[in-house]
Design a protein around this motif. Sequence first.
Motif, short mmCIF file in Angstrom:
data_model
loop_
_atom_site.label_atom_id
_atom_site.label_comp_id
_atom_site.label_asym_id
_atom_site.label_seq_id
_atom_site.Cartn_x
_atom_site.Cartn_y
_atom_site.Cartn_z
N ARG A 20 6.41 -6.00 2.73
CA ARG A 20 6.65 -5.14 1.59
C ARG A 20 5.73 -5.48 0.43
N GLU A 24 3.09 -2.97 -1.21
CA GLU A 24 3.08 -2.67 -2.65
C GLU A 24 1.73 -3.01 -3.26
N ARG A 28 -0.72 -0.44 -5.12
CA ARG A 28 -1.18 -0.72 -6.49
C ARG A 28 -2.69 -0.59 -6.59
#
Length: 762
Positions: A20, A24, A28
């Motif tokens: 995860r 992420e 980003r």
Amino acid sequence: MARKSGVRSKSTQASRKQSREKEEETFRKLQERIESYDPLVDEKSVSQFSDLPITDSTLKGLKEASFVSMTDIQKKTIPLALKGEDLMGYAKTGSGKTLAFLIPTIECLIRNKITEFDGLAALIISPTRELAVQIFEVLTKIGKYNTFSAGLVTGGKDVKYEKERVSRMNVLVGTPGRISQHLNEAVGMETSNLQMLVLDEADRCLDMGFKKQIDSILGHLPPTRQTLLFSATQSESVRDLARLSLTNPKRIGVSSDQEISATPDTLEQFYIRIPLDEKLDVLWSFIKSHLKSKILVFFSSSKQVQYTYETFRTLQPGISLMKLYGRNKQTSRLETTVKFSQAQYACLFATDIVARGLDFPAIDWVIQVDCPEDASTYVHRVGRAARFGRQGKSLLMLLPTEEEGMLKRLSANKIEPKFMNIKQKNKKTIRPQLQSLCFKDPLMKNLGQRAFISYFRAVYIQKDKDVFNVEALPSDKYAASLGLPGAPKIKIKGGTAGKEKKNASRKLVELAKLDDDGEQQQQQQKNKDDGKVRTKYDRMFERKNQTVLSEQYLHMTGADGEGTDEEEDFMTVKRQDHQLIEEELPDLSVPVSKRQAKKALSKKASIASKGNPSKLKFDDDGVAHAIYELEDEEDFKKAGDARDQKAAFVLKESEVMNEADVEDKATAREKRQEKKRRRKELERQAREEEEDYESADDNDNQLTADLDRDLEYSEDEQPVAKKPKWFETQPVRPAARDNLVEIDEPETLEDLESLTARLLNG
């Protein structure tokens, strides 16, 4: 064991947490690249999909679908759409607008972490079913490595089946009518989480009469959404729609002062000047001379497509023929689309339903038999060829009354087709064959009449009267070119609300009819309350016949105010009483002389001046023909040499006679076998009867001997002479046994002399 399980669970949780965090971090970095993107600076450096800030799963799907390099519209729109901007995209037809909105849609769902439990997140609207299917197929190819769900909803499918599953879809692709129906009727279809709305071919959606459905769809969607509007043209209606559905949109593509986007650079455009009654002849000649090509032919109405397809298929030009129009069944439309896409050489007859967005690979020629309604329609039609840089050609057939106005409108949009001259020796006529088909087949004749009426309707409802003039059309010549015996009489009823009526909800129409019936009943009740006296004639005219055929007959003749076909509401066949010409009527006055009376009453005298009567038969048009009509000499000569025809006839009759001989021989063989069986049966019966007769004779002889021995006769009673048997009348033949001859003992001198003479002679 418990400790190991706990260790495994902790390690699993750690790996999930790590994945995860990695995901992420990837999102980003992609978001930073998207925000730092400058269209003016980075547009030249971005040429491939791998240069875009998109996820690896989308790149993998694009690569497997063979999408590597981007087109101009994709370079300009995708980065801005990834930023979350509302867009109005205009580009040439065939420039790749589908990927321009599918890639941002997929990326939007991935960044917002949409799952199957989040409901509807993206909505894609297209004007036609074929285009919706094409968009859905591209979506499944490039989004195959993502986890969200997608569905396709179009007219012609099972509504109940779709309602059960549509609420679980994350991406919904469909036509305006069916999507609006599901938003109004489907239970559990939630739109509060919608992230993306895409309107593809928005101008076509409005032109087809879907404005009410689109307004209904926009009313169900939340205002906080991203909207992408794509079209090949700019019009006032599209701008109005953009003002209602988009927020501060970015205009990408052609400049605002250019009304129509240009045609592809690799497209060669031609036009011809041709009379209306020669269009089918030229089309047939063109197809016969381009059998090794892939051809797309446009007509203005579905009835023309049906008639041309059926007649050309019967005449067999030598190439695979297909048809595609709006009122055809959904399964047949999809099957035709797939077949034509995969075919190497084929000819597709279609309406403008194929003119928008559909990508048929490697089309060589686009033929426009009927003039397009405007320059925008022309651009979309010819845009089916020369897609993505490939070569292609187009041919536009213009009537002398359409040439000046249409060329002027095309020239205003920087479209300059070249004039093509058709040599008369290359043109072949099929008018006799069409006349023969219409004469032999009533269904073909009916199709021709419907094609005639639908073409006049299509010309009549056009807004540009400088180009389209229905009064200048040669109706008789056009009817003759279709093979019809005469031009159908038509009556223009007026009104151009056919598209809105066609796309209207059937349930609303039924409710409107119920409201009208209720108003009629209220009016009748009001008349009763007012004390108006209704006579039996009033009741008779208000009465509706309830027999089986009454409603069908009224519907057929148009007496109930409705037509059999929504496309033909503006005109119907004009029914009039026959005009009687007194000069042509027979003289039915009473004879004034004995000679006239005798001629009128005598059958022989009445036909003396008219010749012998002959039986006639009538065709569908009511024209009388003799029962046996001789073939014309010209038709006989066209069939070939008389000797060849004679030889062919003799050969055919010989084959028939040989077949008859085989049957006759088999019949004769059966008859001979039957006679043989019958003869043997008779012989068997005769033998049985003879044996029975001989056994009866032996019994009679034995009984006679017993009676002669036992009975005693009286003195005055004489014995009855016994009738000799057949063997007793035969002369006695001596039996040779040991060289001895047995004879009766002679009793008299005569017997002795007779015996002596016989022995001497023997």
